[in-house]
Motif scaffolding. Structure first.
Motif, PDB file in Angstrom:
ATOM      1  N   HIS A   1      16.716  76.877  33.181  1.00 43.75           N
ATOM      2  CA  HIS A   1      15.316  76.717  32.787  1.00 43.75           C
ATOM      3  C   HIS A   1      15.227  76.097  31.396  1.00 43.75           C
TER       4      HIS A   1
ATOM      5  N   HIS B   1       9.406  83.698  35.193  1.00 47.55           N
ATOM      6  CA  HIS B   1       9.869  83.918  33.819  1.00 47.55           C
ATOM      7  C   HIS B   1       8.745  83.436  32.904  1.00 47.55           C
TER       8      HIS B   1
ATOM      9  N   ASP C   1      16.764  78.381  24.065  1.00 54.14           N
ATOM     10  CA  ASP C   1      18.064  79.069  24.049  1.00 54.14           C
ATOM     11  C   ASP C   1      18.893  78.747  25.296  1.00 54.14           C
ATOM     12  N   HIS C   2      18.372  77.850  26.147  1.00 51.47           N
ATOM     13  CA  HIS C   2      19.140  77.396  27.313  1.00 51.47           C
ATOM     14  C   HIS C   2      19.353  75.882  27.357  1.00 51.47           C
TER      15      HIS C   2
ATOM     16  N   ASP D   1      17.312  83.602  33.179  1.00 48.24           N
ATOM     17  CA  ASP D   1      16.324  84.567  32.685  1.00 48.24           C
ATOM     18  C   ASP D   1      15.316  84.793  33.803  1.00 48.24           C
TER      19      ASP D   1
ATOM     20  N   HIS E   1      13.925  76.849  28.389  1.00 48.33           N
ATOM     21  CA  HIS E   1      13.804  77.488  27.075  1.00 48.33           C
ATOM     22  C   HIS E   1      14.850  76.939  26.114  1.00 48.33           C
TER      23      HIS E   1
HETATM   24 ZN   LIG Z   1      14.228  82.063  28.997  1.00 46.19          ZN
END
Ligand SMILES: [Zn+2]
Length: 657
Positions: free
Chosen positions: A175, A245, A179-180, A267, A177
Motif C-alpha cells: 500500500h 486500512h 512507511d511502505h 497493514d 503509506h
Molecule cells: Zn499503512
C-alpha cells in the motif's frame, strides 16, 4: 441391554449419558454432586466387583426413589449417530489443521528477512528469498529521533540488497503509506527492479520518482489486478487481496513458492463498512487458509487494543455535529493520505453549504491523484483556491489541510504562527484535528495548539473524530483463524507489540514453538517441516536531508549531536619553533560552553593550559603539527571535562614559525 446397565453404568458412553442427569440433580444435590464426581469410577468399580450398588447410591435411592429410577433410565444410544460424532470430530480436526496439505517431503524453503519495520514503527522492507530468486515487499521510510539534527527522514540500509542484487526479481508493494513506499526513490537511484502494485501505490511512487527527477523509472511499473495470480520470476506466484486500512487500495499478499504459501497481511484493519464499500477480501484469505498456509506475517501495531477498531464510517456523526455547530470557518487537519477521512470531511462541509479549500502540498497532491484515478468523485466547482477564501463568508468555508502532527513546515503550523500567506487564524475559526498523535510528536502538536489558541481559535480534537487504520486484537484473531497458518511471524511494530501479538497467536491455536519474534536483519528460514533463524544481515538507517534529498553521513550527525549537547572550542596558537613558546596570546573562540561575559576568563584559562603544555613538550614534537594538535586536544579535553563535565568538540590550530 437397557435393564442390565440400569444400575451399573460401566462403559464410557453411559458415563457421558449420565452427565446431563447429574446436571439435572444440581438443584437439590449440588454439594454431593461435587463430591461424587471423582468417586464415580470407584463406585463403578465396586459395583462391578460386588455386583451390587455401593457408596452413596443407596442413599440416593432411599431419598428419592421414584425420581432416581426415572433418572437412571438410559437414553438408547444410536450407534450410527455416534459414528457421525466421530466423523465430525475428525472434520473439525482437518479443518483446524489443514497443514497436512503441505508437502512435508518437500525440501523447498523460503527465507524471510525484515530489513526494517521491526523493533520500530515505520521503515518497512522485507526480503523473501528462494534458492535462486528474491522479492522485496515494500520499501518504506521512517522518521528520525529528535537528536538526529537536520535529518528529515530515515531510509533503511540497503547493504543486504546490494549483496543479493542479482537475485532480486521484483519489488512488491502492499500500500501507498510513506512507511511502505517512502524509500523507493532512494533505492531506485541505485538499483532498479520491476515494481508490482495496485494503481494508487504506483501513482504515488510515480510522483516521488518525478520529484526526484527519475521519471524514467516509471517504466518499471507493473500494475496488477486484485484476485489475479501473477507469476513473478520463476519461483513466485503472488496474489494481491484487498484490505481495509487508513489509505485506499491496500492489499494483503499471498506469496506462493514451492515451500508453500506465505500470507503477508500488510497493514490492515477489518472494516465491514468502509467508505468506498470495498470490504477486506476475507474470502480469499479463507480460501488460502483452507488450502493450508505455511506462514503468516501479520500487522502487530494495535495488538494491545482489546476493543475492535471502529469503521472509518464511524467518524461521520462526529463530523456532522462539528459542521452543524460551527459558526465560522472550519479548518480540518488530518493525515493527507487518509483520503476517506478527507472525503467524509468534504461531504459534510458541502452538506452545510461550504466551499472547500485544500491547502498543503501532500494533501493537494493526494486528493488530486485520488480524483484523477477515480478513487473518489467530487464536483470540481466545490473547490476554491487559498487566495479566494477571503471572498466567501466564514460560514461558507472549509479548509482541509496538513499539519495534524504539528510539523513546523506544514500549512496549519504556518497558519498558527501567522505566517501563512492566505489564511490568518481568526477567533471564530474552529480547528478540527482528525488524527492521533504519532508517538514523539506530542510536543510539537501541543506547541501548535498553543499558537492556535493564542490566536483565539477553538480547537476540536475529540476521540470520536478519528479511528485507527490498524487491526486490534479481535481482528488479529480473525486474521489468524481465517489464514490458519502453520507458522506465525508477528510483524510491523515495536517489540512489545509483536510480543503481545504472539500471545494472541497462541490463543488462536498456533503452538508457541511455531511462532518466532523477528528483529530487523534476522533471517528466518521456513519449510513445511520447520521454521528457524539462520543468520543476521546488516541493517541500519541512512539519514536523509529533505531539502536536497541527499544522504547525510553518520559522522555529520554525530558531530551535530556533540555540538548540540556539548558545544565547541576553537583555538589558534602561534608558536615560536626555536623556544617552544607562544608568540602571542592564543585566540580562543567557544560556542555553547561558557557565557559571553566569561569568554575572557575562559581564554585566559586556556592560555595557561597551553603554556603548561608547551613547557613539557617532548623534543621534536613541534615538527609534527598533527600529533601536536592531537596531544593538545587531549589535554584541553581533560581539563574541560574536569571543570565542566562536558566533552565539547575541540579544534586546535597550531602554527609553528
Ligand atoms: Zn499503512
Amino acid at each position: 441391554m437397557a435393564e442390565e446397565t440400569q444400575g451399573t453404568p460401566e462403559s464410557s458412553p453411559q458415563t457421558t449419558d449420565r452427565k446431563p442427569n447429574n446436571n439435572n440433580r444440581n438443584n437439590n444435590r449440588k454439594p454431593n454432586n461435587n463430591n461424587r464426581k471423582p468417586n464415580n469410577n470407584q463406585n463403578r468399580n465396586s459395583n462391578n466387583s460386588d455386583g451390587k450398588p455401593s457408596g452413596n447410591k443407596p442413599n440416593n435411592n432411599n431419598k428419592n426413589k421414584n425420581r432416581n429410577r426415572h433418572r437412571r433410565q438410559p437414553t438408547p444410544v444410536d450407534e450410527n449417530l455416534k459414528t457421525f460424532v466421530q466423523k465430525n470430530q475428525e472434520a473439525h480436526k482437518q479443518r483446524l489443521n489443514p497443514h497436512y496439505k503441505l508437502d512435508l517431503n518437500s525440501t523447498a524453503k523460503i527465507r524471510i528477512t525484515p530489513l526494517g519495520g521491526l523493533g520500530e514503527i515505520g521503515g518497512n522492507i522485507t526480503v523473501f528469498e528462494t534458492e535462486k530468486e528474491a522479492i522485496l515487499v515494500d520499501i518504506g521510510m521512517s522518521f528520525p529521533d529528535e537528536d538526529m539534527h537536520g535529518v528529515d527522514i530515515l531510509v533503511p540500509d540497503f547493504s543486504y540488497l546490494r549483496e543479493i542484487k542479482d537475485k532480486i526479481v521484483a519489488v512488491i508493494i502492499t500500500h501507498a503509506h510513506e512507511d511502505h513506499i517512502g524509500a523507493m526513490p532512494y533505492l531506485y537511484k541505485e538499483m532498479q527492479f520491476p515494481i508490482y502494485a495496485t494503481p494508487l501505490p504506483l501513482a504515488m511512487i510515480g510522483n516521488k520518482f518525478d520529484e526526484h527527477h527519475i521519471k524514467e523509472h516509471r517504466k518499471y511499473f507493473n500494475p496488477i489486478v486484485k484476485r489475479e495470480i501473477y507469476e513473478i520470476g520463476n519461483d513466485f506466484k503472488i496474489e494481491w487481496m484487498h484490505m481495509t486500512h487508513s489509505i485506499l487500495d491496500s492489499s494483503s499478499l499471498a506469496i506462493t513458492t514451492d515451500a508453500g504459501t506465505v500470507i503477508h497481511t500488510g497493514d490492515f484493519k477489518i472494516d465491514h463498512s468502509p467508505v468506498d464499500g470495498y470490504t477486506a477480501d476475507l474470502h480469499r484469505l479463507a480460501y488460502y487458509g483452507d488450502k493450508g498456509v505455511l506462514c503468516l506475517l501479520s500487522d502487530s501495531t494495535n495488538s494491545y487494543n482489546t476493543l475492535p477498531t471502529p469503521s472509518e464510517l464511524s467518524v461521520a456523526p462526529a463530523l456532522d455535529r462539528v459542521f452543524a455547530k460551527a459558526e465560522g470557518r472550519v479548518i480540518l487537519s488530518t493525515f493527507s493520505s487518509n483520503i476517506h477521512r478527507v472525503q467524509q470531511a468534504i461531504q459534510y462541509g458541502v452538506k452545510y453549504g461550504r466551499k472547500v479549500c485544500v491547502i498543503g502540498r501532500s494533501m493537494e497532491r493526494n486528493i488530486e491523484i485520488a480524483m484523477q484515478y477515480d478513487y473518489v468523485r467530487f464536483n470540481k466547482n466545490i473547490f476554491i483556491d487559498a487566495d479566494e477564501v477571503g471572498r466567501y463568508s466564514d460560514k461558507e468555508v472549509l479548509i482541509v489541510t496538513t499539519g495534524s502532527q504539528g510539523e513546523a513546515n506544514s500549512a496549519l503550523f504556518r497558519m498558527s504562527i501567522g505566517e501563512h500567506r492566505h489564511v490568518k487564524i481568526k477567533p471564530t475559526d474552529l480547528i478540527v484535528l482528525s488524527s492521533r498523535a504519532i508517538p514523539g510528536n506530542e510536543g510539537s502538536i501541543s506547541g501548535m495548539l498553543n499558537h492556535l489558541q493564542r490566536a483565539g481559535a477553538k480547537v476540536h480534537r475529540s476521540k470520536d473524530i478519528h479511528v485507527s487504520g490498524h487491526a486490534s486484537m479481535e481482528e488479529q484473531k480473525l486474521m489468524l483463524r481465517l489464514v490458519n497458518p502453520k507458522f506465525f511471524l508477528p510483524v510491523h511494530g515495536e517489540y512489545n507489540h509483536v510480543m503481545q501479538h504472539k500471545e494472541t497467536g497462541m490463543i488462536c491455536g498456533v503452538p508457541e514453538r511455531n511462532i518466532l519474534l523477528m528483529t530487523d536483519g534476522e533471517q528466518i528460514e521456513v519449510a513445511p517441516k520447520y521454521m528457524r533463524k539462520v543468520k543476521t544481515v546488516k541493517t541500519g538507517k541512512t539519514y536523509i536531508d529533505n531539502q536536497n534529498n541527499h544522504q547525510i553521513d553518520d559522522d555529520i550527525i554525530l558531530d551535530r549531536q556533540k555540538l548540540a549537547s556539548d558545544g565547541i572550542v576553537m583555538m589558534v596558537i602561534q608558536v615560536d619553533g626555536q623556544h617552544s613558546k607562544m608568540q602571542a596570546k592564543p585566540k580562543v573562540t567557544t560556542f555553547g560552553i561558557v557565557a559571553d561575559k566569561q569568554d575572557k576568563a575562559f581564554a585566559k584559562e586556556m592560555e595557561d593550559v597551553i603554556e603548561h603544555f608547551l613547557l613539557h613538550l617532548k623534543d621534536g614534537m613541534l615538527e609534527n603539527t598533527r600529533a601536536l594538535e592531537n596531544d593538545l586536544r587531549q589535554i584541553v579535553r581533560k581539563h574541560i571535562y574536569r571543570k565542566m563535565k562536558k566533552y565539547p568538540l575541540i579544534v586546535p590550530h597550531v602554527l609553528v614559525s
